[in-house]
Design an enzyme around this catalytic site. Structure first.
Site, PDB file in Angstrom:
ATOM      1  N   ARG A   1       9.432  19.513  17.540  1.00  0.00           N
ATOM      2  CA  ARG A   1      10.416  20.585  17.379  1.00  0.00           C
ATOM      3  C   ARG A   1      10.354  21.474  18.848  1.00  0.00           C
ATOM      4  NH1 ARG A   1      12.641  22.434  12.393  1.00  0.00           N
ATOM      5  NH2 ARG A   1      11.926  21.312  10.608  1.00  0.00           N
TER       6      ARG A   1
ATOM      7  N   GLU B   1       3.161  23.186  13.095  1.00  0.00           N
ATOM      8  CA  GLU B   1       2.029  22.725  12.593  1.00  0.00           C
ATOM      9  C   GLU B   1       0.721  23.442  12.742  1.00  0.00           C
ATOM     10  OE1 GLU B   1       5.278  19.445  13.414  1.00  0.00           O
ATOM     11  OE2 GLU B   1       4.436  21.108  14.395  1.00  0.00           O
TER      12      GLU B   1
ATOM     13  N   GLU C   1      -8.063  15.012   7.517  1.00  0.00           N
ATOM     14  CA  GLU C   1      -7.658  15.314   8.878  1.00  0.00           C
ATOM     15  C   GLU C   1      -7.725  16.690   9.099  1.00  0.00           C
ATOM     16  OE1 GLU C   1      -4.656  13.091  11.768  1.00  0.00           O
ATOM     17  OE2 GLU C   1      -3.825  14.699  11.151  1.00  0.00           O
TER      18      GLU C   1
ATOM     19  N   HIS D   1      14.135   8.790  16.762  1.00  0.00           N
ATOM     20  CA  HIS D   1      13.794   9.589  15.394  1.00  0.00           C
ATOM     21  C   HIS D   1      15.095   9.946  14.926  1.00  0.00           C
ATOM     22  CE1 HIS D   1      12.262  12.970  12.655  1.00  0.00           C
ATOM     23  NE2 HIS D   1      11.291  12.322  12.747  1.00  0.00           N
TER      24      HIS D   1
ATOM     25  N   ASP E   1      -0.750  18.478   8.554  1.00  0.00           N
ATOM     26  CA  ASP E   1      -0.328  19.727   9.211  1.00  0.00           C
ATOM     27  C   ASP E   1       1.249  20.060   8.753  1.00  0.00           C
ATOM     28  OD1 ASP E   1       0.754  18.030  11.116  1.00  0.00           O
ATOM     29  OD2 ASP E   1      -0.819  18.773  12.339  1.00  0.00           O
TER      30      ASP E   1
ATOM     31  N   HIS F   1       9.718  13.633  18.911  1.00  0.00           N
ATOM     32  CA  HIS F   1      10.588  14.115  17.887  1.00  0.00           C
ATOM     33  C   HIS F   1       9.921  15.433  17.721  1.00  0.00           C
ATOM     34  CE1 HIS F   1       6.384  13.409  16.002  1.00  0.00           C
ATOM     35  NE2 HIS F   1       6.813  14.082  15.311  1.00  0.00           N
TER      36      HIS F   1
END
Length: 382
Positions: free
Chosen positions: A223, A140, A126, A253, A104, A221
């Site tokens: 967003r 995503e 996936e 990260h 994604d 990590h």
């Protein structure tokens, strides 16, 4: 669909750009390259440069095309534009029969869209993960829905993912439950570490430093957690580290939105090790030595249970509800008090810990890549 010239191998362009994509696709690339029916062409966007290259090196994969798209503080729309045009140019040059993407990411979405613009079949590894909230995870959730709307073959990791696709009226013959390739990758790297122990000795100093302590591994990590969410996560880690019996190992990260918060709040704490991102063998080693994983990642929700490690997910929703249903993972959000409370339960209540640690991992048996390649051959008719 059959290829135009059955006398030659089917050319499959595999597109990816981030570390998680590389981990989940290298077993498929290995399987494609070992099968004479296929010619596997690899294109990376380098959406993650350093972390991507680590996986490529360990897996022995040399890309045929490398777009190296990342720029400092690049916006999502600028990144998407660079990906779409760059991947389109690669497709025009490589002339693949099919394009394969995973998951994604922006790279996967742009790869799928560029292939669609050229009327090339798109195979989605996936497929079918859904949180049903377009802002969690962001972006995503929308990326994978876009791919799902144009994919030719949907390789769903679980029956839950399959059901989500069927609910969206995807033709049932297009959906195949394969298991998740991340389990294939974990089995492979575990075997490599057994053969070459030097691949994962870099944590030895921390293992000595934290000997006798109960290790909590952390990754973060997302967003949607930037800002207040990261501040709350840092607060929770500080409180966890106050326990004399507990230590935290946190590969931080590279994104500055993560680093500036964690470095400011957690540097110098005796029971916290802020370390550079780990290559794949060392990350597998971290999963082995920790007791609990605290994460906002998707892949960790699948990997840690394969080694019997409970996962606390610092998100409000997950596109992997199978883990929650099975008891291998628990959603805890980003509220510091909630995170500390849930970790304390696992550290202090043996029964609660064992219930999660012994729960069945629903994400696969390590044979997903083989299934994907066989299904691809059947689809093409070779």
């Amino acid at each position: 669909m059959t290829i135009s010239d059955p006398a030659r191998p089917a050319r499959i362009l595999v597109v990816f750009g981030t570390r998680p994509e590389a981990i989940k696709l290298f077993p498929v690339i290995h399987a494609l390259k070992a099968d004479p029916r296929f010619e596997c062409v690899v294109c990376v966007s380098a959406q993650h440069r350093q972390m991507l290259d680590q996986v490529l090196e360990i897996a022995g994969i040399v890309p045929d095309h490398d777009l190296d798209v990342m720029q400092p503080d690049q916006s999502l729309d600028a990144l998407t534009a660079r990906l779409l045009t760059g991947l389109g140019q690669v497709m025009d040059a490589a002339r693949p029969d099919r394009v394969m993407v995973q998951g994604d990411t922006a790279t996967a979405m742009a790869g799928g869209l560029a292939a669609y613009y050229r009327k090339l079949p798109v195979d989605h590894v996936e497929a079918g993960l859904r949180s049903y909230n377009i802002f969690h995870p962001w972006p995503e959730e929308v990326n994978r829905k876009i791919i799902g709307s144009l994919a030719s073959l949907h390789f769903a990791p679980t029956t839950t993912a399959e059901a989500a696709l069927l609910k969206e009226n995807v033709e049932p013959a297009r959906v195949h439950v394969t298991g998740n390739t991340v389990i294939d990758a974990l089995h492979w790297v575990t075997g490599e570490i057994e053969r070459r122990p030097q691949l994962a000795t870099g944590l030895a100093e921390l293992e000595t430093r934290f000997a006798g302590k109960r290790v909590v591994g952390v990754t973060s990590h997302r967003r949607e957690n930037f800002g207040e969410g990261m501040e709350q996560i840092a607060t929770a880690i500080r409180r966890i580290a106050e326990r004399p019996d507990t230590a935290v190992i946190f590969p931080v990260h590279l994104n500055p939105n993560v680093r500036k918060v964690m470095n400011a709040r957690l540097s110098g704490l005796d029971n916290v090790a802020l370390i550079e991102p780990l290559d794949y063998p060392h990350f597998a080693r971290l999963l082995s030595l920790c007791e609990i994983m605290l994460t906002d990642s998707g892949g960790v929700q699948e990997e840690a249970p394969a080694l019997g490690k409970p996962v606390l997910v610092m998100r409000e929703t997950t596109e992997r509800p199978e883990g929650v249903a099975a008891g291998t993972a628990k959603l805890v959000g980003t509220d510091a008090a909630r995170i500390v409370s849930e970790i304390s339960i696992l550290l202090d209540d043996t029964e609660s810990y064992e219930a999660m640690a012994r729960a069945h991992n629903p994400f696969g048996d390590g044979e997903a890549a083989r299934r994907i390649v066989e299904l691809l051959g059947h689809e093409i008719g070779i």
